[in-house]
Design an enzyme around this catalytic site. Structure first.
Site, PDB file in Angstrom:
ATOM      1  CG  PHE A   1     -36.309  34.998  25.613  1.00 42.55           C
ATOM      2  CD1 PHE A   1     -34.895  35.597  25.440  1.00 42.55           C
ATOM      3  CD2 PHE A   1     -36.461  34.463  24.341  1.00 42.55           C
ATOM      4  CE1 PHE A   1     -33.987  35.560  24.679  1.00 42.55           C
ATOM      5  CE2 PHE A   1     -35.459  33.955  23.349  1.00 42.55           C
ATOM      6  CZ  PHE A   1     -34.266  34.799  23.578  1.00 42.55           C
TER       7      PHE A   1
ATOM      8  CD1 TRP B   1     -41.765  40.946  26.606  1.00 39.97           C
ATOM      9  CD2 TRP B   1     -41.048  39.576  25.393  1.00 39.97           C
ATOM     10  NE1 TRP B   1     -42.414  39.846  26.975  1.00 39.97           N
ATOM     11  CE2 TRP B   1     -41.892  38.900  25.988  1.00 39.97           C
ATOM     12  CE3 TRP B   1     -40.223  38.887  24.329  1.00 39.97           C
ATOM     13  CZ2 TRP B   1     -42.217  37.664  26.127  1.00 39.97           C
ATOM     14  CZ3 TRP B   1     -40.656  37.504  24.161  1.00 39.97           C
ATOM     15  CH2 TRP B   1     -41.588  36.882  24.945  1.00 39.97           C
ATOM     16  CG  HIS B   2     -37.154  38.624  22.072  1.00 44.33           C
ATOM     17  ND1 HIS B   2     -37.827  39.558  21.547  1.00 44.33           N
ATOM     18  CD2 HIS B   2     -37.400  37.288  21.770  1.00 44.33           C
ATOM     19  CE1 HIS B   2     -38.777  38.840  20.826  1.00 44.33           C
ATOM     20  NE2 HIS B   2     -38.579  37.509  21.056  1.00 44.33           N
ATOM     21  N   GLY B   3     -34.867  40.143  25.722  1.00 43.82           N
ATOM     22  CA  GLY B   3     -33.544  40.055  26.736  1.00 43.82           C
ATOM     23  C   GLY B   3     -32.871  41.398  27.118  1.00 43.82           C
TER      24      GLY B   3
END
Length: 464
Positions: free
Chosen positions: A464, A325-327
């Site tokens: 993000f 989800w962060h990247g």
């Protein structure tokens, strides 16, 4: 638009605030919040407002479907269609090139020549956050946790609320539903002082601490291959506190802005570097994300209800998805897996860990956090391995520039993050007094002076 910018502080915020409280009816305030949210978001690139508007309309229509239809198949359709569309949009803009390049690299490992196109896609700021907003709304409607709103402007104001639009917290509709419903009768002065205090507190965290650390840390990590062992540790310690005060500062400013507009946004940080173990850390760090992953992924997967093996699988899978989800990078996936393994280790051997003295657990776990941030900060595995090698094997090289000044900032940040108060504890019994006005004005003035010197920068979680 940045919270720590002159255009926001002296143009956008005063106008938005004045008009909002001048309007008397809830619907008018919904419309104004939605409009200003789109202005705030479109300040960077107006084209992406269309994407957010599409997501808003699809999710709102699904909510109306839940109100209208009671049959199981219709409700499942209202659940699956909007979530699928949301995830497809997020997947295209954020992960398309990552999937294509990963496929190409994997094919190369087997000697296959796979030429894949590189898509010229700009990642819309905040898409991960407002996608989670709409998904949690749809799921909660399906579960019957909330009654879907019939007011499109109320829902648009929720999705586009500028205070938490681009970097969280991830606010569920039910968390601010009561305040939204009563917005027409909200008292302007009820939480105004508390809102100003939270905002100034967050501005201090961002401008006075995070941005000053960035002035030393960013150049050092740009030339990470040249760092000595001490330099690598100091640079990563600096980044550890830079990231915390940058993101926590944004979250505290978001809380403050919410209070100014009569909305109680939930806290997102609770002194995570005071944690003694992985489970405690994820109850304190990015609380809105970790609770969403727990409620909408870990528990639906089975949580800890199906035996040890299933619990371990669910923990690891949840953290892998949290990392992704962060990247769109394998380093984020490894970071998620790393924390997943820490959670698994604590789940299996927590009783042995808890035997250690509190100070020992605090120091050891903090070192583990710093090691994990290497993968979070690294642009690729080469940089991560270079940093880890320098940190754990004696390596000659350069030190962080202006070491004496950096150490002063670092020690101050370390004390505040690991032993000092956070915003919610410091402001728990807040009551506005003249002295508070003096302190807030002083911090605000110092922050403006630093911003005038060009040290202010975008929030790290914007990416993000």
């Amino acid at each position: 638009m940045l919270f720590n910018s002159y255009v926001f502080l002296f143009a956008f915020l005063p106008v938005t605030y004045a008009v909002f409280w001048w309007l008397r009816h809830a619907s008018a305030r919904y419309i104004w919040l939605a409009l200003t949210g789109y202005v705030f978001y479109g300040y960077w690139d107006p084209r992406f407002c269309l994407l957010m508007a599409f997501t808003t309309m699809v999710s709102f229509t699904a909510g109306l479907g839940f109100r209208r239809y009671s049959s199981p198949w219709a409700r499942r359709l209202c659940l699956l269609v909007p979530i699928t569309l949301d995830l497809l949009l997020l997947g295209f803009f954020k992960y398309a090139n990552f999937v294509l390049t990963s496929f190409q690299d994997t094919a190369g490992l087997f000697g296959w020549q796979a030429e894949v196109p590189v898509l010229r896609v700009i990642l819309p700021i905040g898409i991960s956050f407002y996608t989670f907003h709409t998904i949690t709304y749809i799921v909660d409607c399906y579960r019957g946790v909330i009654q879907p709103t019939k007011n499109i402007f109320e829902f648009a104001a929720y999705v586009s609320l500028f205070s938490q639009l681009v970097a969280g917290p991830i606010v569920r509709f039910r968390q601010i539903e009561q305040d939204l419903e009563s917005l027409g009768e909200a008292d302007r002065t009820r939480w105004l002082g508390l809102g100003i205090a939270y905002f100034i507190w967050g501005l201090c965290e961002k401008v006075l601490v995070a941005d000053n650390l960035a002035a030393f840390v960013d150049p050092a990590l740009t030339d990470s291959a040249a760092l000595s062992t001490a330099g690598a540790w100091l640079a990563m310690l600096g980044y550890t506190f830079q990231l915390y005060f940058d993101f926590c500062g944004y979250s505290d400013m978001a809380l403050g802005l919410g209070y100014m507009f009569g909305l109680r946004i939930p806290i997102n940080f609770n002194s995570p570097y005071k944690a003694l173990d992985p489970s405690d850390f994820w109850k304190r760090w990015h609380i809105s994300l970790s609770s969403c992953l727990r409620d909408y992924l870990y528990i639906p997967l089975g949580g800890n209800r199906s035996g040890e093996w299933a619990t371990c699988r669910n923990l690891l899978l949840t953290m892998l998805i949290g990392g992704l989800w962060h990247g769109a990078s394998w380093t984020f996936i490894v970071w998620g897996a790393y924390h997943g393994l820490l959670l698994l280790a604590h789940h299996c051997y927590g009783k042995l860990w808890d035997v250690l003295p509190g100070l020992v657990r605090h120091l050891l776990f903090f070192v583990l956090i710093v090691v994990g941030w290497v993968f979070f900060r690294a642009t690729d595995f080469s940089m991560a391995m270079t940093l880890l090698s320098a940190m754990f094997t004696p390596t000659p090289g350069i030190m962080v520039a202006n070491l004496q000044v950096f150490l002063v900032v670092l020690v101050g940040a370390a004390w505040w993050a690991t032993s000092g108060p956070n915003a919610q504890t410091a402001l728990a019994e807040f009551s506005w007094k003249p002295a508070h006005g003096f302190v807030c004005a002083s911090v605000f003035g110092i922050s403006l002076a630093i911003m005038a010197g060009g040290r202010n920068s975008p929030f790290l979680y914007f990416q993000f």
